[in-house]
Enzyme design. Sequence first.
Site, short mmCIF file in Angstrom:
data_model
loop_
_atom_site.label_atom_id
_atom_site.label_comp_id
_atom_site.label_asym_id
_atom_site.label_seq_id
_atom_site.Cartn_x
_atom_site.Cartn_y
_atom_site.Cartn_z
N LYS A 85 50.19 38.80 95.75
CA LYS A 85 48.72 38.65 95.63
C LYS A 85 48.04 39.96 96.03
CE LYS A 85 46.44 36.66 99.14
NZ LYS A 85 45.37 37.47 99.73
N ASN A 86 48.50 40.56 97.12
CA ASN A 86 47.82 41.74 97.66
C ASN A 86 48.19 43.03 96.93
OD1 ASN A 86 46.52 40.03 99.34
ND2 ASN A 86 47.72 40.53 101.16
N ARG A 134 36.95 38.62 99.47
CA ARG A 134 36.70 39.89 100.16
C ARG A 134 37.26 41.08 99.40
NH1 ARG A 134 35.23 40.89 104.19
NH2 ARG A 134 36.55 42.74 104.33
N CYS A 162 34.86 36.78 107.80
CA CYS A 162 35.63 35.59 107.38
C CYS A 162 36.26 35.03 108.66
CB CYS A 162 36.68 35.95 106.34
SG CYS A 162 38.00 36.93 107.05
N ARG A 210 35.63 41.93 109.68
CA ARG A 210 36.11 42.64 108.47
C ARG A 210 35.13 43.76 108.04
NH1 ARG A 210 39.92 39.12 106.02
NH2 ARG A 210 40.68 40.93 104.89
N PRO A 211 34.83 44.72 108.89
CA PRO A 211 33.93 45.81 108.50
C PRO A 211 34.54 46.64 107.36
CG PRO A 211 35.02 46.33 110.56
CD PRO A 211 35.39 44.92 110.22
N ASP A 260 33.52 50.06 107.16
CA ASP A 260 33.05 51.42 107.51
C ASP A 260 34.01 52.50 107.02
OD1 ASP A 260 34.62 50.03 109.56
OD2 ASP A 260 34.58 51.96 110.59
N LEU A 261 35.32 52.24 107.05
CA LEU A 261 36.28 53.27 106.64
C LEU A 261 36.24 53.48 105.12
CD1 LEU A 261 39.23 52.25 108.98
CD2 LEU A 261 37.61 54.15 109.27
N ASP A 266 50.01 39.05 108.51
CA ASP A 266 49.95 37.85 107.66
C ASP A 266 51.09 36.88 107.97
OD1 ASP A 266 48.74 39.59 104.68
OD2 ASP A 266 47.77 38.98 106.54
C1 EPZ Z 1 44.57 43.55 103.60
O1 EPZ Z 1 43.28 43.25 104.10
C2 EPZ Z 1 45.15 42.24 103.11
N1 EPZ Z 1 44.31 41.73 102.02
C3 EPZ Z 1 45.20 41.23 104.25
O2 EPZ Z 1 45.82 40.05 103.76
C4 EPZ Z 1 46.08 41.81 105.36
O3 EPZ Z 1 46.08 40.92 106.45
C5 EPZ Z 1 45.52 43.17 105.79
O4 EPZ Z 1 45.44 44.05 104.65
C6 EPZ Z 1 46.40 43.85 106.83
O5 EPZ Z 1 47.69 44.01 106.34
C7 EPZ Z 1 44.46 42.27 100.77
O6 EPZ Z 1 45.26 43.16 100.56
C8 EPZ Z 1 43.60 41.70 99.69
P1 EPZ Z 1 42.65 46.31 106.62
P2 EPZ Z 1 42.27 44.48 104.47
O7 EPZ Z 1 41.53 47.04 105.97
O8 EPZ Z 1 42.43 45.56 103.48
C9 EPZ Z 1 39.78 46.89 110.30
C10 EPZ Z 1 46.03 37.75 103.37
O9 EPZ Z 1 46.21 36.80 104.14
N2 EPZ Z 1 38.96 47.69 109.37
O10 EPZ Z 1 43.99 46.97 106.77
O11 EPZ Z 1 40.93 43.90 104.70
C11 EPZ Z 1 39.74 45.40 109.96
O12 EPZ Z 1 38.60 44.79 110.55
C12 EPZ Z 1 45.04 38.83 103.73
O13 EPZ Z 1 46.64 37.92 102.28
C13 EPZ Z 1 37.89 48.41 109.87
O14 EPZ Z 1 37.61 48.37 111.07
O15 EPZ Z 1 42.91 44.93 105.87
C14 EPZ Z 1 41.02 44.89 110.55
O16 EPZ Z 1 40.82 44.64 111.93
C15 EPZ Z 1 44.32 38.55 105.04
N3 EPZ Z 1 37.11 49.13 109.02
C16 EPZ Z 1 41.98 46.07 110.37
O17 EPZ Z 1 41.18 47.22 110.13
C17 EPZ Z 1 37.37 49.18 107.68
O18 EPZ Z 1 36.64 49.88 106.93
C18 EPZ Z 1 42.92 45.88 109.19
O19 EPZ Z 1 42.12 45.78 108.04
C19 EPZ Z 1 38.47 48.44 107.18
C20 EPZ Z 1 39.24 47.71 108.04
#
Ligand code: EPZ
Length: 419
Positions: A22-23, A94, A118, A123-124, A126-127, A308
Amino acid sequence: MEKFIVEQCGPLKGSVRIGGAKNAVLPVLAGALLTENACFIRDVPNLSDVEAMGELLTSLGASIEWNRQEGIINVVVDDLKQNEAEYELVGKLRASFLIMGPLLARLGEVKVPLPGGCAIGTRPVDLHLKGMAALGAQIEQAHGFMTAKAKKLKGAKIYLDFPSVGATENILMAAVLAEGQTIVENCAIEPEIVDLANFLNAAGADIRGAGTDTVKINGVKYMKGTDHTVIPDRIEAGTYMVAAAITRGDLNINNVVMDHVKPVTAKLKEVNMHVEETPQGIRVYHKGNNRVIASDIKTLPYPGFPTDMQAPFMSLLVTAAGTSVITESIFENRFMQVGELKRMGADIKIESRSAVVEGVKHLTGAQVRATDLRAGAALVLAGLQAEGSTEISDIYHIDRGYQDLDTQLNKLGASVTRC
Ligand code: EPZ
């Protein structure tokens, strides 16, 4: 609303084929926005999240043909009608935010609702925005929408404070059509990033180093279409591995990339399960009648233990011999399953980012609620071992990320009724 009734079952036996990730499908679908040519995406799982991404692309003007039986999507984006994603579509998914990079690169302007939080955290983004700005985009936020504008994106050097999966994917896609070279440092190295880079390179991009913490993208002028088969879903695979462990069964889990599931197989061996590589994938089985033993877990970016898999694995440790400490270092609120597991008799205490799990002899079935995708899967797994039956509501969360979890488990000897 649909529910699952899960009965306690004996050891699961047999084999299951894992679907496409999915991801990986979601960012690849967003990447198709970068080209006006047809892209074929294969091994696409029949999930509501994929449906939602398809609806979003269609709302932008893409034409999508999805053969669900074959698991093939043909997407053509040769007539982008608009560059604004509707609020209700983004609210459902998202990952919709991943259209920002490709639309900015292709059209020079994009307007996306800020995705809400969520269940698992705020889920910011900012990056993501820091990356777009570094590439020269003017970014404004108003009325809950984020607008980014750039006549032509210019390559830049970007350092990510955190190896965010989504931010890495968004920046990578924006940089594909930018002028000059972009270097992204401290980026995510998940297998899904590598899969996206392979898809984009096959369509004409020039991305080097995906899968390492520094990726170089040389901007190109034009993107062809391509034909791409996504990687298997390492989290779906891990979920079935835990199902084998929880029921002390013997499962062949096929269509798995060994490297992608190493953190989970290593942990399964630690808790006394047997794991063997087979020609088609992996065999997970339990020997003798010794108990699963407790083990500590800390979720980390890849190749660490995946966040996950935290909830599904907790459903195994709640009846392990001993005490397990599970630390969730990725998301700030990803223990939503704990309250529900405690209703089933688990003994868990949350201390800030850690959950201290005291193994109990057994769980008892109860009425519980799925709060998010992986927590829902964890409750199904817990129901397989709990005495009596477990009724799980809000199972739409589960259908977002698992294709036919009930049917698949029943083929292996479980009794999960959707009603
Ligand atoms: C992806 O989410 C996955 N979703 C998530 O799977 C997975 O849990 C996550 O990566 C971590 O592996 C998809 O790929 C569609 P991140 P993503 O950006 O991209 C913080 C599932 O169950 N962050 O790596 O949103 C954020 O808040 C889903 O299939 C910032 O602070 O994950 C989190 O604490 C759930 N600023 C951490 O980083 C930003 O700009 C990881 O987020 C972006 C993220």
